[in-house]
Design an enzyme around this catalytic site. Structure first.
Site, PDB file in Angstrom:
ATOM      1  N   VAL A  61      -0.348   5.578  -3.674  1.00 21.86           N
ATOM      2  CA  VAL A  61      -0.992   6.872  -3.392  1.00 21.86           C
ATOM      3  C   VAL A  61      -0.173   7.763  -2.469  1.00 21.86           C
ATOM      4  O   VAL A  61      -0.507   8.927  -2.288  1.00 21.86           O
ATOM      5  CB  VAL A  61      -2.401   6.677  -2.779  1.00 21.86           C
ATOM      6  CG1 VAL A  61      -3.337   6.011  -3.766  1.00 21.86           C
ATOM      7  CG2 VAL A  61      -2.338   5.913  -1.474  1.00 21.86           C
ATOM      8  N   TYR A  62       0.871   7.235  -1.874  1.00 26.32           N
ATOM      9  CA  TYR A  62       1.684   8.062  -0.984  1.00 26.32           C
ATOM     10  C   TYR A  62       2.459   9.079  -1.815  1.00 26.32           C
ATOM     11  O   TYR A  62       3.348   8.731  -2.599  1.00 26.32           O
ATOM     12  CB  TYR A  62       2.671   7.209  -0.180  1.00 26.32           C
ATOM     13  CG  TYR A  62       2.056   6.266   0.828  1.00 26.32           C
ATOM     14  CD1 TYR A  62       0.691   6.271   1.105  1.00 26.32           C
ATOM     15  CD2 TYR A  62       2.846   5.358   1.516  1.00 26.32           C
ATOM     16  CE1 TYR A  62       0.140   5.393   2.032  1.00 26.32           C
ATOM     17  CE2 TYR A  62       2.303   4.471   2.462  1.00 26.32           C
ATOM     18  CZ  TYR A  62       0.947   4.501   2.702  1.00 26.32           C
ATOM     19  OH  TYR A  62       0.406   3.634   3.618  1.00 26.32           O
ATOM     20  N   SER A  63       2.101  10.346  -1.642  1.00 24.13           N
ATOM     21  CA  SER A  63       2.751  11.441  -2.379  1.00 24.13           C
ATOM     22  C   SER A  63       2.726  11.217  -3.888  1.00 24.13           C
ATOM     23  O   SER A  63       3.705  11.483  -4.596  1.00 24.13           O
ATOM     24  CB  SER A  63       4.196  11.649  -1.897  1.00 24.13           C
ATOM     25  OG  SER A  63       4.212  12.182  -0.594  1.00 24.13           O
ATOM     26  N   ASP A  64       1.579  10.703  -4.375  1.00 24.40           N
ATOM     27  CA  ASP A  64       1.385  10.502  -5.820  1.00 24.40           C
ATOM     28  C   ASP A  64       2.512   9.682  -6.447  1.00 24.40           C
ATOM     29  O   ASP A  64       2.978   9.993  -7.551  1.00 24.40           O
ATOM     30  CB  ASP A  64       1.271  11.847  -6.546  1.00 24.40           C
ATOM     31  CG  ASP A  64       0.050  12.640  -6.108  1.00 24.40           C
ATOM     32  OD1 ASP A  64      -0.974  12.005  -5.796  1.00 24.40           O
ATOM     33  OD2 ASP A  64       0.122  13.878  -6.060  1.00 24.40           O
ATOM     34  N   GLY A  65       2.963   8.664  -5.747  1.00 21.62           N
ATOM     35  CA  GLY A  65       4.005   7.794  -6.277  1.00 21.62           C
ATOM     36  C   GLY A  65       5.408   8.201  -5.892  1.00 21.62           C
ATOM     37  O   GLY A  65       6.350   7.413  -6.054  1.00 21.62           O
TER      38      GLY A  65
END
Length: 344
Positions: A61-65
């Protein structure tokens, strides 16, 4: 760099690990954390590796991958010297298949993480949240398949309640499935909730703490002071509501104590706050992040020296709060320690 065993396992991790939450910069929350690209990330990884940091932590989930993608590019060519830690279970999209810890979701999440990271295995794979809708036996069986296939090597959890973690460990023991060796938790001088239940559980069950946000969501940088406004550029302007709550009085009392010890030791406030965490039971590794080289080098200066017993006691006192129920009724009674010795 000091190295410690992660829980009841043979995995050695550095006292300080590197968190890649600032990599990628996608979205409102993670964009406020940082927007480190692959070139900049490689330089930060160079500095960390040179200092003995071997574990790098991220999540889908960090920066959408994008965090996984940037981290994968930054470690290219030295995978054999790196421990990769990532997480899944939180929603990554609107579809029911894009959330939780069911078999299909976990297998798909691991396959996607491997592609983004550019590797064929993950050293430590953690569930980013407890999925109350999926039987723990299904979750653990899926993790067992992933371990047996060689795609992940160790498993852990993150942000579980005590009963959720213990239920999972009991099921693992009952059915011979993988045990969580790590619990990635919030723990700091301005957030000691971990100590009431999760620390004693971790010590009893051999689960090591992987600490996130050790500087209290950016509050223990030395830039936030009593009677002064937030400094310009602080991520708290945009992200305070997303992070752990901290009362102003507690924060300022802790910063005052850190100030005194900084004057005694010649160390910075972040270094002292990080070093204090490394003295706590069950803490295997503390995740530090950085938006630039100066921040990283300062954080890496938290190891290689020790606080005195008196300094630790003063920090303990400044950061102490009354525990929540069911811990507080007997907390002040001296005889209670005969049944429940202090966890710290």
């Amino acid at each position: 760099m000091e190295y410690r065993r992660l829980g009841n396992s043979g995995l050695l991790v550095p006292a300080l690990s590197f968190g890649a939450g600032t990599f990628g910069g996608r979205g409102e929350l993670f964009g406020a954390w940082g927007d480190t690209d692959a070139r900049q990330a490689r330089r930060l990884v160079d500095i960390a590796v040179e200092a003995g940091v071997t574990m790098f932590d991220t999540a889908d989930v960090y920066s959408d991958g994008a965090s996984e993608e940037v981290l994968g590019a930054a470690i290219a060519g030295r995978r054999d010297r790196i421990l990769l830690s990532t997480k899944a279970s939180l929603p990554t999209g609107p579809s029911p298949a894009e959330a939780g810890s069911g078999r299909s979701r976990l297998i798909g999440a691991v396959e996607a993480a491997l592609r983004r990271l550019g590797t064929d295995y993950i050293d430590l794979f953690q569930l980013h949240a407890f999925d109350a809708g999926t039987p723990v036996e299904e979750v653990l069986a899926a993790l067992d398949d992933l371990v047996r296939s060689g795609k992940i090597r160790y498993v852990g959890a993150s942000n579980f309640a005590g009963w959720q973690l213990m239920k999972s460990l009991a099921a693992a023991d009952r059915y011979g499935l993988p045990r969580y060796i790590a619990h990635q938790v919030y723990y700091s001088l301005v957030g000691r909730d971990y100590e009431w239940e999760l620390l004693p559980l971790g010590r009893d069950q051999g689960v090591g703490a992987v600490v996130w946000s050790p500087l209290g969501w950016g509050r223990l940088t030395g830039k936030i002071r009593r009677g002064q406004p937030l400094p310009e550029g602080s991520r708290l302007h945009k992200t305070a509501e997303a992070g752990p709550p901290v009362s102003d009085d507690l924060l300022y009392d802790v910063v005052d104590a850190l100030d005194d010890i900084a004057a005694e030791t010649g160390r910075t406030i972040p270094q002292i706050a990080l070093n204090w965490l490394l003295t706590r039971p069950t803490v295997a590794t503390v995740i530090v992040g950085a938006r630039n080289e100066d921040q990283l080098r300062q954080n890496l200066g938290a190891v290689g020296w020790q606080l005195t017993a008196d300094q630790i006691a003063r920090l303990d006192k400044a950061s102490a709060v009354t525990p929540p129920y069911p811990y507080y009724p007997y907390y002040r009674l001296p005889d209670f320690a005969r049944l429940n010795p202090p966890a710290v």
